[in-house]
Motif scaffolding. Structure first.
Motif, PDB file in Angstrom:
ATOM      1  N   ALA A   1      -2.731  -1.028   1.062  1.00  8.81           N
ATOM      2  CA  ALA A   1      -3.304   0.128   1.755  1.00  8.81           C
ATOM      3  C   ALA A   1      -2.690   1.446   1.300  1.00  8.81           C
ATOM      4  O   ALA A   1      -3.357   2.492   1.286  1.00  8.81           O
ATOM      5  CB  ALA A   1      -3.117  -0.033   3.263  1.00  8.81           C
ATOM      6  N   GLY A   2      -1.400   1.422   0.949  1.00  8.98           N
ATOM      7  CA  GLY A   2      -0.757   2.645   0.480  1.00  8.98           C
ATOM      8  C   GLY A   2      -0.197   3.529   1.560  1.00  8.98           C
ATOM      9  O   GLY A   2       0.429   4.554   1.273  1.00  8.98           O
ATOM     10  N   SER A   3      -0.402   3.161   2.843  1.00  4.57           N
ATOM     11  CA  SER A   3       0.148   3.937   3.953  1.00  4.57           C
ATOM     12  C   SER A   3       0.334   3.036   5.157  1.00  4.57           C
ATOM     13  O   SER A   3      -0.322   1.988   5.282  1.00  4.57           O
ATOM     14  CB  SER A   3      -0.750   5.117   4.319  1.00  4.57           C
ATOM     15  N   VAL A   4       1.240   3.476   6.062  1.00  6.01           N
ATOM     16  CA  VAL A   4       1.472   2.703   7.287  1.00  6.01           C
ATOM     17  C   VAL A   4       0.214   2.697   8.151  1.00  6.01           C
ATOM     18  O   VAL A   4      -0.168   1.679   8.731  1.00  6.01           O
ATOM     19  CB  VAL A   4       2.672   3.288   8.069  1.00  6.01           C
ATOM     20  N   THR A   5      -0.446   3.832   8.220  1.00 10.77           N
ATOM     21  CA  THR A   5      -1.656   3.940   9.063  1.00 10.77           C
ATOM     22  C   THR A   5      -2.736   2.978   8.593  1.00 10.77           C
ATOM     23  O   THR A   5      -3.330   2.240   9.388  1.00 10.77           O
ATOM     24  CB  THR A   5      -2.194   5.375   9.037  1.00 10.77           C
ATOM     25  N   ASP A   6      -2.998   2.975   7.304  1.00 15.32           N
ATOM     26  CA  ASP A   6      -4.052   2.111   6.771  1.00 15.32           C
ATOM     27  C   ASP A   6      -3.650   0.633   6.828  1.00 15.32           C
ATOM     28  O   ASP A   6      -4.495  -0.243   7.031  1.00 15.32           O
ATOM     29  CB  ASP A   6      -4.381   2.509   5.337  1.00 15.32           C
TER      30      ASP A   6
END
Length: 297
Positions: free
Chosen positions: A15-20
């Protein structure tokens, strides 16, 4: 790393991010952050650099991800294999059958099984009871449909049907005028007999003894099909199992039930020490249904 940590790490890499990653796993963002921090602390490695809301994987994370990808590839292969097994792909079933059940009932069940599991391989062979038991014990077969029960401790036996003795005779014979035959109607005729060392021969001999009649016989056979063929040619009448009689009924041959003739079981036999496969379980169900249908034919 445990499986949950591996799952979170992989999600962040993808995802590349914590949110995603949180959205991908359907969990909260703080939960992902805590898990990621715990992984880095546990491994003693810096896995990501935080930059403008994104997580940039370090070379260490890239190397770890290659191993994780192999793990997930293995999991995917396990899942695919489970689906194949569910459909019968790459599965096989070795079925043995007593001669009389192999005329119609068992082939009909095998045909139905092959239709339900077209990717499976099914092997069918007809054998005498003693040979069937040996094959099952040595694990050279998975399942047997037998007209004789067994008390062998290594084999499980499940009743799935019944057979009984009937009289077969040429069309137009005097016996054809009767709906039911009595023992003396049959045993006073010239009889095509079975060898005493065959299962049919032993059953018929015991029944004749209990009826106190000694039949006249000039022809001896070892199979119900041969007895029916001889009866159709006028060599005499024969006492056979009803499965064989129904399968061999023709323009030349007819049969009638005999009052008081014994009813015996048909059994599904398998090795006691091994659980049946999905194919084996279904084969037993289909064989039982086929035998029931054959009994109404």
């Amino acid at each position: 790393m445990n499986l949950r940590q591996i799952e979170v790490f992989r999600a962040v890499m993808l995802a590349g991010s914590v949110t995603d990653a949180a959205r991908l796993l359907h969990v909260s963002q703080p939960g992902i952050s805590r898990m990621l921090a715990h992984i880095e602390l546990q491994l003693g490695l810096r896995l990501f650099e935080r930059k403008k809301g994104r997580l940039l994987p370090t070379p260490e994370a890239q190397a770890l991800y290659e191993e994780v990808s192999e793990v997930y590839g293995g999991i995917r292969r396990v899942t695919e294999r489970a689906e194949e097994l569910k459909s019968g792909a790459r599965l096989s079933l070795r079925v043995l059958a007593s001669p009389s059940t192999a005329l119609v009932a068992v082939p009909r069940a095998v045909a139905a099984l092959a239709s339900e599991y077209p990717a499976a391989r099914i092997y069918l062979e007809t054998l005498p009871t003693r040979e069937m038991l040996g094959r099952l014990i040595r694990r050279e077969a998975d399942l047997a449909i037998s007209t004789i029960a067994t008390d062998n401790a290594l084999l499980a036996s499940k009743p799935i049907g019944q057979w009984r003795l009937v009289c077969v005779f040429p069309r137009g014979h005097a016996l054809s005028s009767k709906r039911l035959l009595r023992p003396r109607d049959v045993l006073n005729e010239r009889l095509i007999s079975f060898s005493r060392d065959t299962p049919q021969g032993r059953v018929i001999a015991d029944w004749c003894a209990s009826s106190q009649v000694e039949p006249a016989s000039s022809v001896e056979v070892r199979s119900g099909q041969m007895a029916c063929a001889l009866a159709a040619c006028g060599a005499g009448i024969a006492i056979v199992d009803d499965l064989t009689a129904r399968a061999c009924r023709s323009d030349e041959l007819d049969f009638r039930p005999i009052v008081g003739s014994p009813t015996l079981g048909i059994f599904a036999l398998a090795h006691e020490g091994f659980a049946p496969s999905v194919l084996g379980k279904r084969m037993i169900e289909l064989a039982a249904a086929s035998l029931k249908q054959a009994g109404r034919g």
